[in-house]
Design an enzyme around this catalytic site. Sequence first.
Site, PDB file in Angstrom:
ATOM      1  N   SER A   1       0.823  -1.111  -0.103  1.00 50.03           N
ATOM      2  CA  SER A   1       0.153  -0.149   0.068  1.00 50.03           C
ATOM      3  C   SER A   1       0.980   1.352   0.037  1.00 50.03           C
ATOM      4  O   SER A   1       1.656   1.536  -0.962  1.00 50.03           O
ATOM      5  CB  SER A   1      -0.896  -0.013   1.334  1.00 50.03           C
TER       6      SER A   1
ATOM      7  N   ASP B   1      -9.840  -5.991  -5.190  1.00 54.58           N
ATOM      8  CA  ASP B   1      -9.253  -5.144  -4.113  1.00 54.58           C
ATOM      9  C   ASP B   1      -9.989  -3.798  -4.186  1.00 54.58           C
ATOM     10  O   ASP B   1      -9.930  -3.069  -5.147  1.00 54.58           O
ATOM     11  CB  ASP B   1      -7.871  -4.782  -4.512  1.00 54.58           C
TER      12      ASP B   1
ATOM     13  N   HIS C   1      -7.481  -6.302  -0.124  1.00 53.24           N
ATOM     14  CA  HIS C   1      -6.351  -5.309  -0.119  1.00 53.24           C
ATOM     15  C   HIS C   1      -5.341  -5.811   0.892  1.00 53.24           C
ATOM     16  O   HIS C   1      -4.199  -5.205   0.943  1.00 53.24           O
ATOM     17  CB  HIS C   1      -6.935  -4.010   0.366  1.00 53.24           C
TER      18      HIS C   1
END
Length: 266
Positions: free
Chosen positions: A96, A217, A246
């Site tokens: 991320s 996601d 995710h």
Amino acid sequence: MGSSILDALNVRVEGTGDKYLVLAHGFGTDQSAWQRVLPYFTRHYSVILYDLVCAGSVNPDHFDYRRYTTLDAYVDDLLNILEALRVTRCAYVGHSISAMIGMLASIRRPELFSKLILIGASPRFLNDKDYHGGFEQGEIEQVFSAMEANYEAWVNGFAPLAVGADVPAAVREFSRTLFNMRPDISLFVSRTVFNSDLRGILGLVSVPCCIMQTARDMSVPETVAKYMKEHIGGKSTIQWLDTEGHLPHLSAPSYLARQLEIALSQ
């Protein structure tokens, strides 16, 4: 940071291998997110783990609102950690926000990184002309409003959506680390991330990249992975993961570890 950055950001080195591997967590988690992935790598690597300054496991006094307005300060932290550990070369796995931090760090110091593995990475979350990031501005503002109005309710709604897969233990774990964050810091970092646009730096990345993209996601659509592959300056590949959500390191750690082993061996 006052005290040593190694202490402040809870830096750990685990394993006995002669090669370095960095595991860097994303928004809403801390280094514990890697706990079920870590054992797969400690034999062959010295694995570096640390907490982002915004994590709930870090003393919030270290979070300087003036400094952490962009990802550049997070890049400083990563490079300072590697310097303090006298690391001259490493493979880097970033989830991320940390995927983008790793890319920015590799632009500054390409010789430090042998490979970047980018999980759930996005250079821009907002849709734009000819770019599908996944969110409209109004949707993002609704997220910020919900976080401000009732952080606990927001976490309880957001965590299962982000995890995606039907893995209650992963939802509980993600909720725990979200709740550990101070709500004002969580909101501030969310604004920083969602309002950033790093598409312009992709062409400057020369270190080989493996983009790992899960199915469905909610934060990062598949179009983003394809966009990154097309625009990254150096060699890049996409590894499509046969798992949802995710946070594959929480929802499918053994599977993700095997995929990481494949990517690191290439």
